[in-house]
Scaffold this motif. Structure first.
Motif, PDB file in Angstrom:
ATOM      1  N   GLU A   1     143.476  73.974  65.462  1.00  0.00           N
ATOM      2  CA  GLU A   1     141.920  74.302  65.154  1.00  0.00           C
ATOM      3  C   GLU A   1     141.420  74.033  63.614  1.00  0.00           C
TER       4      GLU A   1
ATOM      5  N   GLN B   1     140.583  70.389  63.303  1.00  0.00           N
ATOM      6  CA  GLN B   1     139.325  69.787  63.987  1.00  0.00           C
ATOM      7  C   GLN B   1     138.165  69.787  62.835  1.00  0.00           C
TER       8      GLN B   1
ATOM      9  N   LYS C   1     142.885  66.223  67.710  1.00  0.00           N
ATOM     10  CA  LYS C   1     143.884  66.811  68.688  1.00  0.00           C
ATOM     11  C   LYS C   1     144.803  65.920  68.964  1.00  0.00           C
TER      12      LYS C   1
END
Ligand code: PGA
Length: 251
Positions: free
Chosen positions: A195, A198, A205
C-alpha cells in the motif's frame, strides 16, 4: 510474479567454501528441471569472495547471479576501505543489498545513507535490495508499521523502479534467531508495504517484496505462499546448498 530467492552469506566462508557452495547451488538449480523458470536466484558472498563466485558463474545466461552486501556512498576516490557501486558493476555484480539491519545497527547507517547508496547503485546500473524492518521493542510498543513505513519512504530513492529495486522486509528480531514472523504478521506487513508503495510508484504492484528472517525449508512454503511475498532473503539457511534449494522448491 517470479519469486526471487536470495542468499545473504554475510561474513562467512573461505575461498574454498565459496567455490564449493557456488558450484553446489548452481548444479542443484540446473539439476531441477523447470526451477529456474519459476524462481530467480542470487547469492551475496563477502566482497573478497565475489570473484570466486564470478569464476564459477561464467555463463552469460546463468540461472544464478551474484551481488554484494553493501556499497560505498560515494563514487571512486579517496575513501579508504570502501568499494564503489561502479566497481561492483564492473565486477559483474547484478545486485547490491542495502540497509540491512546489521549495517544499520553496527555501522550506524541511516535511511538517508541507504537512500544515497541506492541512488548511486542505480546510477551505476545495479539492482538494489533495500532492507527494512522493526526491532523487537518497536513491535512490542506497537510501532512496527510506523518504523517500517518511515524506513521505506526514507530509504528508497527517486530512481527506484520495479526493474532496479526489490524491498526486503526483515523484522530484526527474526534475523538469525530462529524466530519467524507468523504468516499472519507477514501478510499484514507486506500488505502495508504494498500500500505504501502505491503512493510512490504507479506500478508498485509489481515491485518485489521479499521476506527475510529465519526462513528455512520447514517454514518456507507457508511464508512464500503468503500474499505479497515475492521471495526470500535468506541468511543462515543459504550457507547450505541443500537447504537453499529446498526453500526454492517450496516456492
Ligand atoms: P537469517 O538472516 O535467515 O539467518 O535469519 C536473514 C538476513 O539477515 O538476511
Amino acid at each position: 510474479m517470479k519469486k526471487l530467492i536470495a542468499g545473504n552469506w554475510k561474513m562467512n566462508g573461505s575461498w574454498a567454501e565459496t567455490r564449493n557452495l557456488t558450484e553446489n547451488i548452481l548444479k542443484a538449480i540446473e539439476a531441477e528441471s523447470g526451477l529456474a523458470d519459476k524462481c530467480d536466484f542470487a547469492i551475496f558472498p563477502p566482497y573478497l569472495y565475489i570473484g570466486v563466485a564470478k569464476e564459477v558463474l561464467t555463463e552469460a545466461d546463468s540461472p544464478l547471479v551474484y551481488g554484494a552486501q553493501d556499497c560505498a556512498l560515494n563514487g571512486n576516490g579517496a575513501y579508504t576501505g570502501d568499494v564503489s557501486a561502479a566497481m561492483l558493476r564492473d565486477f559483474g555484480c547484478e545486485y547490491v543489498i542495502l540497509g540491512h539491519s546489521e549495517r544499520r545497527q553496527y555501522h550506524g547507517e541511516t535511511d538517508d545513507v541507504v537512500k544515497k547508496k541506492a541512488a548511486m547503485a542505480h546510477a551505476e546500473g545495479l539492482k538494489t535490495i533495500i532492507c527494512i524492518g522493526e526491532t523487537e521493542s518497536e513491535r512490542a510498543a506497537g510501532l512496527e508499521k510506523r518504523v517500517v513505513g518511515t524506513q521505506l519512504s526514507g530509504s528508497m530513492p527517486e530512481s527506484a523502479t520495479i526493474m532496479n529495486t526489490v524491498i526486503a522486509y526483515e523484522p530484526v528480531w527474526a534475523i538469525g534467531t530462529g524466530k519467524t514472523a507468523t504468516p499472519a504478521d507477514v501478510k499484514d506487513m507486506h500488505g502495508f508495504i504494498r500500500e505504501k508503495l502505491q503512493e510512490r510508484i504507479e506500478i508498485a504492484k509489481n515491485m518485489r517484496i521479499l521476506y527475510g528472517g529465519s526462513m528455512k525449508p520447514g517454514n518456507a512454503a507457508e511464508l512464500l505462499a503468503t500474499p505479497n511475498v515475492d521471495g526470500g532473503l535468506i541468511g543462515g539457511a543459504s550457507l547450505d546448498a541443500g537447504q537453499f534449494l529446498a526453500i526454492a522448491k517450496a516456492a
